[in-house]
Design an enzyme around this catalytic site. Structure first.
Site, PDB file in Angstrom:
ATOM      1  N   HIS A  66       0.504  -1.464   0.250  1.00 19.70           N
ATOM      2  CA  HIS A  66      -0.254   0.249  -0.054  1.00 19.70           C
ATOM      3  C   HIS A  66       1.262   1.590   0.102  1.00 19.70           C
ATOM      4  O   HIS A  66       2.092   1.423   0.637  1.00 19.70           O
ATOM      5  CB  HIS A  66      -1.460   0.081   1.086  1.00 19.70           C
TER       6      HIS A  66
ATOM      7  N   GLN B 100      -3.734   3.613   1.840  1.00 20.82           N
ATOM      8  CA  GLN B 100      -4.157   3.161   2.568  1.00 20.82           C
ATOM      9  C   GLN B 100      -4.227   5.411   3.045  1.00 20.82           C
ATOM     10  O   GLN B 100      -3.550   5.238   2.676  1.00 20.82           O
ATOM     11  CB  GLN B 100      -2.833   2.850   3.366  1.00 20.82           C
TER      12      GLN B 100
ATOM     13  N   HIS C  48       3.931   7.326   4.359  1.00 17.67           N
ATOM     14  CA  HIS C  48       5.061   5.907   3.513  1.00 17.67           C
ATOM     15  C   HIS C  48       4.332   5.336   2.387  1.00 17.67           C
ATOM     16  O   HIS C  48       3.800   5.069   2.281  1.00 17.67           O
ATOM     17  CB  HIS C  48       5.072   4.730   5.039  1.00 17.67           C
TER      18      HIS C  48
HETATM   19 CO    CO Z   1       0.247   1.147   6.604  1.00 11.69          CO
END
Ligand code: CO
Length: 136
Positions: A7, A54, A78
């Protein structure tokens, strides 16, 4: 080392507003939504053609994501790579001198084992490593 993008995580100020934005504008529905209390986050996973997007909202202003949002505002937070053997990957990175946030795997969202790699020493990118429980 074999990496698969699992993700891409976006820190958002208002998770519900972001979920509605992605549904309305992009036509992407949430596949999974979960509060991860010990991380102070609520996350929504949206399928984007292989990996997930995400959306990460903060449930605690003192959590890492809460502090990220206060300091930098919304944006890329991230990238998560799925690996076959998380312990071995962490040992390999450590041997190469890469600073780790998590020295050992811990339980993250969806029951996956996760560990974060520090952006310093990684050209500014916060990386999450993920290993699925066997059978998933
Ligand atoms: Co994550």
């Amino acid at each position: 080392m074999s990496l698969r993008v699992e993700h891409i995580a976006l820190a958002v100020a208002d998770l519900q507003a972001a979920v509605e934005h992605y549904a309305t504008v992009w036509g992407i529905e949430v596949e999974h939504r979960e509060r991860v209390e010990d991380q102070g986050v609520e996350e929504a996973m949206l399928p984007i053609g292989g990996p997930y997007l995400q959306l990460l909202g903060s449930t605690d202003p003192e959590s890492p994501v809460g502090r990220f949002l206060a300091k930098r505002g919304e944006g890329l937070h991230h990238i998560a790579y799925e690996v076959d053997d998380l312990e071995a990957t962490l040992a390999d990175l450590k041997a190469k001198g890469v600073p780790l946030i998590d020295e050992a795997p811990r339980v993250g969202g969806r029951g996956h084992m996760v560990a974060f790699v520090h952006p310093k020493g990684n050209h500014g990118l916060l990386v999450e490593l993920i290993q699925r429980p066997s059978g998933q």
